[in-house]
Motif scaffolding. Structure first.
Motif, PDB file in Angstrom:
ATOM      1  N   GLU A   1       0.820  -1.210   0.000  1.00  0.00           N
ATOM      2  CA  GLU A   1       0.000   0.000   0.000  1.00  0.00           C
ATOM      3  C   GLU A   1       0.857   1.265   0.000  1.00  0.00           C
ATOM      4  OE1 GLU A   1      -2.492   0.836   3.371  1.00  0.00           O
ATOM      5  OE2 GLU A   1      -0.822   0.825   4.787  1.00  0.00           O
ATOM      6  N   GLU A   2       1.983   1.234   0.700  1.00  0.00           N
ATOM      7  CA  GLU A   2       2.835   2.414   0.764  1.00  0.00           C
ATOM      8  C   GLU A   2       3.446   2.734  -0.598  1.00  0.00           C
ATOM      9  OE1 GLU A   2       5.565   1.635   3.905  1.00  0.00           O
ATOM     10  OE2 GLU A   2       4.002   1.668   5.445  1.00  0.00           O
ATOM     11  N   PHE A   3       3.834   1.701  -1.316  1.00  0.00           N
ATOM     12  CA  PHE A   3       4.388   1.925  -2.656  1.00  0.00           C
ATOM     13  C   PHE A   3       3.345   2.560  -3.569  1.00  0.00           C
ATOM     14  CE2 PHE A   3       4.827   0.451  -7.044  1.00  0.00           C
ATOM     15  CZ  PHE A   3       6.085   0.933  -7.365  1.00  0.00           C
ATOM     16  N   LEU A   4       2.130   1.979  -3.572  1.00  0.00           N
ATOM     17  CA  LEU A   4       1.089   2.499  -4.456  1.00  0.00           C
ATOM     18  C   LEU A   4       0.630   3.893  -4.036  1.00  0.00           C
ATOM     19  CD1 LEU A   4      -1.017  -0.743  -4.986  1.00  0.00           C
ATOM     20  CD2 LEU A   4       0.374   0.440  -6.683  1.00  0.00           C
ATOM     21  N   ALA A   5       0.532   4.135  -2.734  1.00  0.00           N
ATOM     22  CA  ALA A   5       0.111   5.453  -2.255  1.00  0.00           C
ATOM     23  C   ALA A   5       1.115   6.525  -2.652  1.00  0.00           C
ATOM     24  CB  ALA A   5      -0.070   5.428  -0.740  1.00  0.00           C
ATOM     25  N   LYS A   6       2.392   6.176  -2.600  1.00  0.00           N
ATOM     26  CA  LYS A   6       3.423   7.141  -2.980  1.00  0.00           C
ATOM     27  C   LYS A   6       3.333   7.455  -4.467  1.00  0.00           C
ATOM     28  CE  LYS A   6       7.140   9.643  -2.536  1.00  0.00           C
ATOM     29  NZ  LYS A   6       7.064  10.977  -1.876  1.00  0.00           N
ATOM     30  N   VAL A   7       3.117   6.434  -5.287  1.00  0.00           N
ATOM     31  CA  VAL A   7       3.026   6.632  -6.735  1.00  0.00           C
ATOM     32  C   VAL A   7       1.770   7.416  -7.109  1.00  0.00           C
ATOM     33  CG1 VAL A   7       2.714   5.438  -8.939  1.00  0.00           C
ATOM     34  CG2 VAL A   7       4.395   4.592  -7.293  1.00  0.00           C
ATOM     35  N   LEU A   8       0.637   7.053  -6.475  1.00  0.00           N
ATOM     36  CA  LEU A   8      -0.642   7.646  -6.870  1.00  0.00           C
ATOM     37  C   LEU A   8      -0.904   9.010  -6.232  1.00  0.00           C
ATOM     38  CD1 LEU A   8      -2.866   4.427  -6.635  1.00  0.00           C
ATOM     39  CD2 LEU A   8      -2.056   5.540  -8.725  1.00  0.00           C
ATOM     40  N   PHE A   9      -0.470   9.188  -4.970  1.00  0.00           N
ATOM     41  CA  PHE A   9      -0.842  10.396  -4.224  1.00  0.00           C
ATOM     42  C   PHE A   9       0.347  11.164  -3.659  1.00  0.00           C
ATOM     43  CE2 PHE A   9      -4.215   7.169  -3.660  1.00  0.00           C
ATOM     44  CZ  PHE A   9      -5.251   7.810  -4.314  1.00  0.00           C
ATOM     45  N   ASP A  10       1.538  10.633  -3.866  1.00  0.00           N
ATOM     46  CA  ASP A  10       2.750  11.258  -3.355  1.00  0.00           C
ATOM     47  C   ASP A  10       2.711  11.453  -1.836  1.00  0.00           C
ATOM     48  OD1 ASP A  10       5.335  12.212  -3.691  1.00  0.00           O
ATOM     49  OD2 ASP A  10       4.659  14.307  -3.790  1.00  0.00           O
ATOM     50  N   ARG A  11       2.128  10.504  -1.159  1.00  0.00           N
ATOM     51  CA  ARG A  11       2.179  10.459   0.309  1.00  0.00           C
ATOM     52  C   ARG A  11       2.045   9.006   0.754  1.00  0.00           C
ATOM     53  NH1 ARG A  11      -3.350  11.757   3.461  1.00  0.00           N
ATOM     54  NH2 ARG A  11      -4.910  11.116   1.916  1.00  0.00           N
ATOM     55  N   ARG A  12       2.536   8.747   1.962  1.00  0.00           N
ATOM     56  CA  ARG A  12       2.491   7.384   2.481  1.00  0.00           C
ATOM     57  C   ARG A  12       1.586   7.330   3.709  1.00  0.00           C
ATOM     58  NH1 ARG A  12       8.047   7.331   0.692  1.00  0.00           N
ATOM     59  NH2 ARG A  12       8.384   5.586  -0.749  1.00  0.00           N
ATOM     60  N   PRO A  13       0.746   6.300   3.805  1.00  0.00           N
ATOM     61  CA  PRO A  13      -0.152   6.187   4.962  1.00  0.00           C
ATOM     62  C   PRO A  13       0.613   5.849   6.236  1.00  0.00           C
ATOM     63  CG  PRO A  13      -0.341   4.252   3.556  1.00  0.00           C
ATOM     64  CD  PRO A  13       0.529   5.220   2.829  1.00  0.00           C
ATOM     65  N   LYS A  14       0.249   6.501   7.319  1.00  0.00           N
ATOM     66  CA  LYS A  14       0.907   6.257   8.599  1.00  0.00           C
ATOM     67  C   LYS A  14       0.036   5.427   9.539  1.00  0.00           C
ATOM     68  CE  LYS A  14       4.084  10.008   8.219  1.00  0.00           C
ATOM     69  NZ  LYS A  14       5.253   9.266   7.745  1.00  0.00           N
ATOM     70  N   CYS A  15      -1.279   5.551   9.421  1.00  0.00           N
ATOM     71  CA  CYS A  15      -2.192   4.822  10.304  1.00  0.00           C
ATOM     72  C   CYS A  15      -2.358   3.398   9.784  1.00  0.00           C
ATOM     73  CB  CYS A  15      -3.551   5.512  10.366  1.00  0.00           C
ATOM     74  SG  CYS A  15      -3.472   7.205  10.967  1.00  0.00           S
ATOM     75  N   LYS A  16      -2.062   2.419  10.627  1.00  0.00           N
ATOM     76  CA  LYS A  16      -2.104   1.018  10.216  1.00  0.00           C
ATOM     77  C   LYS A  16      -3.234   0.233  10.867  1.00  0.00           C
ATOM     78  CE  LYS A  16       1.619   1.662   7.812  1.00  0.00           C
ATOM     79  NZ  LYS A  16       1.524   1.786   6.335  1.00  0.00           N
TER      80      LYS A  16
END
Length: 324
Positions: A167-182
């Motif tokens: 999810e972090e890889f895709l979030a970075k590519v799609l939204f240029d941010r990484r999720p912190k809440c797991k």
């Protein structure tokens, strides 16, 4: 030359830790494999190449990465093409249900129970160790409903981190941010904890973007099998279990708010227990259990000897964390 060979079909396998117990005996840790990304080149479809690949793969998995002289017990996959294809090859389909909740903003918060505490990646290891210990204890207990064989993939930190890396890889590519809440955690008045770990699944459009609950754990509660969501009985609705229901509702609501923040279409939980169903309906009265018939169908193939009757293999914790 190697670079000119035609690729007819492909797949991947992922090594997974698992537990198996027979007739209430102490669980034994084993290695099984999850199969994913099964694909046949469209040019060559209809010629049996996909089937041949799976037949050959099954033979390899009989002993793949096992101790010398030992064979594999089982492998798993999640079918996106219905039940029949993989069932004919030995992967029996298990019940596949989910319950979905709509996202909500923080000002729409409904639950009066104390808010769920947000979990980060630093919290995952310890919770997974606790969860695994509880699972091992649960599988030892004598249960008159238990099948001859009980199996479970272990919800360990490595599995959760695999999902989170994705999810972090895709979030970075799609939204240029990484999720912190797991995930989120809440506490029942008697001190027991309820927690869930989640991941964001990104699709081709917003309707396919889903916040999936990978694993939900209630300390001191029974480990329900995949069929438990059909058995919401009066004793589950008893007053003594209301605090657990409210705590689950609190962490599900935290998931709804997180889903809203990320533009997800829904929050989904696979094969929900009776307590989770009640908690979901505490948040949305119309929440219904959905039976899946075509996509993400959990399927298990027995490799070991002797082979038990399919009806006597009970797959515990058949939740999203096992998917690959």
């Amino acid at each position: 030359p190697n670079d000119s060979r035609r690729i007819l079909a492909s797949c991947e396998t992922i090594r997974k830790r698992a537990l198996i117990s027979r007739l209430g005996a102490a669980p034994k840790e084993i290695i099984c494999h999850g199969i994913g990304s099964v694909h046949c080149n469209p040019v060559y479809r209809g010629r049996g190449f996909g089937r041949r690949m799976m037949v050959e793969l099954a033979k390899i998995l009989d002993t793949w990465q096992q101790k010398e002289g030992e064979g594999a017990d089982f492998s798993v996959l999640w079918s996106d093409i219905g039940k029949d294809f993989y069932a004919r090859l030995g992967w029996k389909t298990y019940p596949s249900k989910h319950i979905a909740l709509a996202p909500k903003s923080s000002h729409e918060r409904k639950v009066s129970f104390p808010r769920g505490v947000i979990l980060t990646s630093e919290d995952v290891d310890g919770l997974c160790r606790t969860d695994e210990a509880n699972l091992r204890s649960e599988m030892v207990k004598s249960d008159p409903r238990a099948s001859n064989v009980r199996v479970a993939l272990i919800p360990d930190a490595a599995t959760m981190k695999w999902h989170h890396s994705r999810e972090e890889f895709l979030a970075k590519v799609l939204f240029d941010r990484r999720p912190k809440c797991k995930g989120a955690m809440a506490e029942v008045p008697d001190g027991r904890k309820v927690w869930c770990i989640w991941t964001r699944t990104f699709g081709a459009n917003r309707d396919q973007n889903v916040l999936n609950i990978l694993r939900l754990s209630v300390e001191g509660e029974e480990t329900f099998s995949q069929s438990a969501s059909n058995k919401i009985t009066d004793n589950v609705r008893s007053h003594s279990q209301q605090p657990q229901v409210e705590a689950i509702a609190a962490i599900l609501e935290a998931a709804q708010i997180e889903a809203s923040d990320w533009g997800m279409s829904s929050v989904q939980f696979w094969n929900p227990s009776p307590l989770l169903v009640l908690a979901a309906r505490h948040l949305e009265h119309s929440a219904e259990i959905v039976d899946r018939h075509e996509e993400s169908l959990p399927s298990l193939r027995w490799h070991g000897n002797p082979k038990p009757n399919d009806s006597t293999i009970d797959w515990l914790l058949n939740e999203k964390f096992g998917w690959c």
